[in-house]
Scaffold this motif. Structure first.
Motif, PDB file in Angstrom:
ATOM      1  N   SER A 105      46.633  19.858  61.366  1.00  0.00           N
ATOM      2  CA  SER A 105      46.424  18.643  60.592  1.00  0.00           C
ATOM      3  C   SER A 105      47.749  18.109  60.054  1.00  0.00           C
ATOM      4  O   SER A 105      48.807  18.732  60.192  1.00  0.00           O
ATOM      5  CB  SER A 105      45.470  18.916  59.423  1.00  0.00           C
ATOM      6  OG  SER A 105      46.141  19.643  58.399  1.00  0.00           O
ATOM      7  N   ALA A 106      47.659  16.964  59.401  1.00  0.00           N
ATOM      8  CA  ALA A 106      48.845  16.349  58.807  1.00  0.00           C
ATOM      9  C   ALA A 106      49.185  16.953  57.451  1.00  0.00           C
ATOM     10  O   ALA A 106      50.000  16.393  56.710  1.00  0.00           O
ATOM     11  CB  ALA A 106      48.621  14.846  58.664  1.00  0.00           C
ATOM     12  N   GLY A 107      48.583  18.062  57.115  1.00  0.00           N
ATOM     13  CA  GLY A 107      48.888  18.734  55.860  1.00  0.00           C
ATOM     14  C   GLY A 107      47.916  18.422  54.746  1.00  0.00           C
ATOM     15  O   GLY A 107      48.186  18.751  53.586  1.00  0.00           O
ATOM     16  N   ASN A 108      46.777  17.824  55.072  1.00  0.00           N
ATOM     17  CA  ASN A 108      45.818  17.463  54.026  1.00  0.00           C
ATOM     18  C   ASN A 108      44.599  18.380  53.980  1.00  0.00           C
ATOM     19  O   ASN A 108      43.557  18.016  53.466  1.00  0.00           O
ATOM     20  CB  ASN A 108      45.362  16.009  54.192  1.00  0.00           C
ATOM     21  CG  ASN A 108      44.645  15.740  55.509  1.00  0.00           C
ATOM     22  OD1 ASN A 108      44.906  16.401  56.510  1.00  0.00           O
ATOM     23  ND2 ASN A 108      43.749  14.771  55.503  1.00  0.00           N
ATOM     24  N   ILE A 109      44.745  19.604  54.539  1.00  0.00           N
ATOM     25  CA  ILE A 109      43.686  20.617  54.424  1.00  0.00           C
ATOM     26  C   ILE A 109      44.186  21.736  53.528  1.00  0.00           C
ATOM     27  O   ILE A 109      45.294  22.256  53.710  1.00  0.00           O
ATOM     28  CB  ILE A 109      43.293  21.206  55.791  1.00  0.00           C
ATOM     29  CG1 ILE A 109      42.869  20.103  56.764  1.00  0.00           C
ATOM     30  CG2 ILE A 109      42.168  22.225  55.622  1.00  0.00           C
ATOM     31  CD1 ILE A 109      42.558  20.615  58.156  1.00  0.00           C
ATOM     32  N   ARG A 110      43.351  22.120  52.567  1.00  0.00           N
ATOM     33  CA  ARG A 110      43.649  23.254  51.692  1.00  0.00           C
ATOM     34  C   ARG A 110      42.602  24.318  51.943  1.00  0.00           C
ATOM     35  O   ARG A 110      41.411  24.093  51.736  1.00  0.00           O
ATOM     36  CB  ARG A 110      43.645  22.791  50.235  1.00  0.00           C
ATOM     37  CG  ARG A 110      43.984  23.874  49.234  1.00  0.00           C
ATOM     38  CD  ARG A 110      44.428  23.277  47.892  1.00  0.00           C
ATOM     39  NE  ARG A 110      43.433  22.395  47.318  1.00  0.00           N
ATOM     40  CZ  ARG A 110      42.534  22.767  46.392  1.00  0.00           C
ATOM     41  NH1 ARG A 110      42.501  24.031  45.978  1.00  0.00           N
ATOM     42  NH2 ARG A 110      41.687  21.897  45.889  1.00  0.00           N
ATOM     43  N   PHE A 111      43.022  25.497  52.400  1.00  0.00           N
ATOM     44  CA  PHE A 111      42.114  26.588  52.716  1.00  0.00           C
ATOM     45  C   PHE A 111      41.982  27.509  51.497  1.00  0.00           C
ATOM     46  O   PHE A 111      42.988  27.975  50.951  1.00  0.00           O
ATOM     47  CB  PHE A 111      42.613  27.372  53.928  1.00  0.00           C
ATOM     48  CG  PHE A 111      42.617  26.560  55.193  1.00  0.00           C
ATOM     49  CD1 PHE A 111      41.437  26.296  55.868  1.00  0.00           C
ATOM     50  CD2 PHE A 111      43.809  26.035  55.688  1.00  0.00           C
ATOM     51  CE1 PHE A 111      41.439  25.543  57.030  1.00  0.00           C
ATOM     52  CE2 PHE A 111      43.817  25.282  56.848  1.00  0.00           C
ATOM     53  CZ  PHE A 111      42.629  25.029  57.521  1.00  0.00           C
ATOM     54  N   VAL A 112      40.731  27.752  51.082  1.00  0.00           N
ATOM     55  CA  VAL A 112      40.463  28.435  49.814  1.00  0.00           C
ATOM     56  C   VAL A 112      39.410  29.524  50.041  1.00  0.00           C
ATOM     57  O   VAL A 112      38.370  29.273  50.659  1.00  0.00           O
ATOM     58  CB  VAL A 112      39.950  27.436  48.754  1.00  0.00           C
ATOM     59  CG1 VAL A 112      39.597  28.153  47.454  1.00  0.00           C
ATOM     60  CG2 VAL A 112      40.976  26.330  48.505  1.00  0.00           C
ATOM     61  N   LEU A 113      39.666  30.721  49.519  1.00  0.00           N
ATOM     62  CA  LEU A 113      38.668  31.786  49.549  1.00  0.00           C
ATOM     63  C   LEU A 113      37.602  31.508  48.495  1.00  0.00           C
ATOM     64  O   LEU A 113      37.925  31.246  47.333  1.00  0.00           O
ATOM     65  CB  LEU A 113      39.331  33.138  49.269  1.00  0.00           C
ATOM     66  CG  LEU A 113      38.401  34.356  49.240  1.00  0.00           C
ATOM     67  CD1 LEU A 113      37.848  34.641  50.632  1.00  0.00           C
ATOM     68  CD2 LEU A 113      39.139  35.580  48.693  1.00  0.00           C
ATOM     69  N   ASN A 114      36.342  31.548  48.900  1.00  0.00           N
ATOM     70  CA  ASN A 114      35.228  31.447  47.961  1.00  0.00           C
ATOM     71  C   ASN A 114      34.229  32.540  48.314  1.00  0.00           C
ATOM     72  O   ASN A 114      33.395  32.379  49.199  1.00  0.00           O
ATOM     73  CB  ASN A 114      34.549  30.089  48.018  1.00  0.00           C
ATOM     74  CG  ASN A 114      33.589  29.880  46.855  1.00  0.00           C
ATOM     75  OD1 ASN A 114      33.969  29.369  45.812  1.00  0.00           O
ATOM     76  ND2 ASN A 114      32.347  30.298  47.006  1.00  0.00           N
ATOM     77  N   ASP A 115      34.335  33.669  47.615  1.00  0.00           N
ATOM     78  CA  ASP A 115      33.424  34.783  47.887  1.00  0.00           C
ATOM     79  C   ASP A 115      32.448  34.989  46.742  1.00  0.00           C
ATOM     80  O   ASP A 115      31.822  36.041  46.617  1.00  0.00           O
ATOM     81  CB  ASP A 115      34.199  36.064  48.190  1.00  0.00           C
ATOM     82  CG  ASP A 115      35.155  36.464  47.076  1.00  0.00           C
ATOM     83  OD1 ASP A 115      35.200  35.762  46.052  1.00  0.00           O
ATOM     84  OD2 ASP A 115      35.843  37.493  47.229  1.00  0.00           O
ATOM     85  N   ALA A 116      32.288  33.980  45.894  1.00  0.00           N
ATOM     86  CA  ALA A 116      31.328  34.026  44.793  1.00  0.00           C
ATOM     87  C   ALA A 116      29.981  33.487  45.273  1.00  0.00           C
ATOM     88  O   ALA A 116      29.907  32.771  46.275  1.00  0.00           O
ATOM     89  CB  ALA A 116      31.834  33.189  43.621  1.00  0.00           C
ATOM     90  N   PRO A 117      28.908  33.788  44.549  1.00  0.00           N
ATOM     91  CA  PRO A 117      27.588  33.280  44.937  1.00  0.00           C
ATOM     92  C   PRO A 117      27.370  31.837  44.522  1.00  0.00           C
ATOM     93  O   PRO A 117      26.237  31.349  44.536  1.00  0.00           O
ATOM     94  CB  PRO A 117      26.632  34.220  44.187  1.00  0.00           C
ATOM     95  CG  PRO A 117      27.396  34.639  42.979  1.00  0.00           C
ATOM     96  CD  PRO A 117      28.820  34.738  43.416  1.00  0.00           C
ATOM     97  N   ASP A 118      28.448  31.138  44.146  1.00  0.00           N
ATOM     98  CA  ASP A 118      28.366  29.751  43.704  1.00  0.00           C
ATOM     99  C   ASP A 118      29.685  29.065  44.037  1.00  0.00           C
ATOM    100  O   ASP A 118      30.536  29.624  44.735  1.00  0.00           O
ATOM    101  CB  ASP A 118      28.073  29.678  42.197  1.00  0.00           C
ATOM    102  CG  ASP A 118      29.061  30.513  41.374  1.00  0.00           C
ATOM    103  OD1 ASP A 118      30.261  30.549  41.723  1.00  0.00           O
ATOM    104  OD2 ASP A 118      28.632  31.147  40.393  1.00  0.00           O
ATOM    105  N   LEU A 119      29.852  27.844  43.528  1.00  0.00           N
ATOM    106  CA  LEU A 119      31.100  27.104  43.726  1.00  0.00           C
ATOM    107  C   LEU A 119      31.756  26.842  42.371  1.00  0.00           C
ATOM    108  O   LEU A 119      32.303  25.771  42.124  1.00  0.00           O
ATOM    109  CB  LEU A 119      30.815  25.781  44.452  1.00  0.00           C
ATOM    110  CG  LEU A 119      30.271  25.912  45.872  1.00  0.00           C
ATOM    111  CD1 LEU A 119      29.826  24.553  46.407  1.00  0.00           C
ATOM    112  CD2 LEU A 119      31.309  26.526  46.806  1.00  0.00           C
ATOM    113  N   SER A 120      31.697  27.841  41.484  1.00  0.00           N
ATOM    114  CA  SER A 120      32.132  27.639  40.111  1.00  0.00           C
ATOM    115  C   SER A 120      33.624  27.358  39.984  1.00  0.00           C
ATOM    116  O   SER A 120      34.070  26.882  38.931  1.00  0.00           O
ATOM    117  CB  SER A 120      31.763  28.867  39.261  1.00  0.00           C
ATOM    118  OG  SER A 120      32.309  30.053  39.815  1.00  0.00           O
TER     119      SER A 120
END
Length: 244
Positions: A105-120
């Motif tokens: 991509s042109a640098g506009n993707i941010r990859f984030v770990l989310n291993d919680a049972p929600d999106l808090s």
């Protein structure tokens, strides 16, 4: 199966055969997916969905998008030209590592770990679009219900969630097996007979249940259509859901 099991299994799948685990297709196991061919399937998915949204009179460019269950970034990269920012989350660190390696991509993707049972980790009303395809089906039903509620929470008023889900089983041999056999037996067969690195759960959410859940959490189903033919063994729908 609980969310810890999901995290363990998909971390192993992401370590051993990430592209095949994301998109199970004949002849693609063991690293046989061509990367460009794999990413092209994501562009097809997003182009099909954009056409459906356009016909519904909905936007096809967004400020901030959440790609939930991004896996190897197949859809994140396809969404990137349509957004100012794509936040791509996944439960498996190994999948995120592959996604970062393949990112064009042109640098506009941010990859984030989310291993919680929600999106808090995300505030209310944070995204214009939530996109999730070939993901929720691999979770236990209580987790699906929680995440669907969270999708609506993190959407801005008027924002759209695009969600792919199996709503039923097809009348195929595999469909009959999934209808009748307990998952512990299917899991054993996947690992010991089919040589999967880890089992893949499949959960059906009937359409009536989807309607009930959306009503309960302030979501309005403004469109639905048959999903792309990723599998002949499941009856799959793609939903466009607007937050009130």
């Amino acid at each position: 199966m609980n969310l810890n099991d999901v995290r363990r299994d998909w971390t192993k799948l992401g370590t051993e055969d990430p592209l095949w685990a994301v998109l199970v297709q004949p002849g693609k196991r063991g690293g046989r997916w061509d990367v460009e061919e794999f990413l092209a399937t994501g562009r097809t998915d997003v182009e099909e969905t954009s056409g459906q949204l356009r016909r519904l009179g909905l936007p096809t460019h967004w400020e901030r998008v959440l790609d939930f269950g991004c896996g190897a970034g197949r859809l994140s990269q396809a969404l990137a030209p349509h957004a100012d920012e794509v936040v791509a989350v996944d439960i498996a660190p190994s999948m995120l590592e592959t996604a970062r390696q393949l990112n064009q991509s042109a640098g506009n993707i941010r990859f984030v770990l989310n291993d919680a049972p929600d999106l808090s980790q995300f505030p209310d009303c944070h995204f214009d679009l939530v996109y999730s395809a070939l993901v929720l089906q691999h979770l236990p039903r209580p987790a699906i219900d929680r995440y669907l509620a969270e999708f609506l929470r993190v959407l801005r008023p008027g924002g759209i969630a695009v969600i792919g889900l199996p709503t039923g089983l097809a009348r195929t041999a595999k469909g009959v097996i999934w209808r009748l056999a307990p998952f512990r037996l299917i899991s054993w067969a996947q690992r010991n007979l089919l040589d999967y690195p880890a089992p893949m759960k499949m959960t059906v959410v009937p359409h009536g249940e989807m309607v009930r859940l959306m009503d309960a959490h302030g979501g309005d189903i403004v469109g639905q259509w048959p999903d792309l033919p990723y599998s002949e063994d499941w009856v799959c729908q793609r939903y466009a859901i607007r937050r009130a």
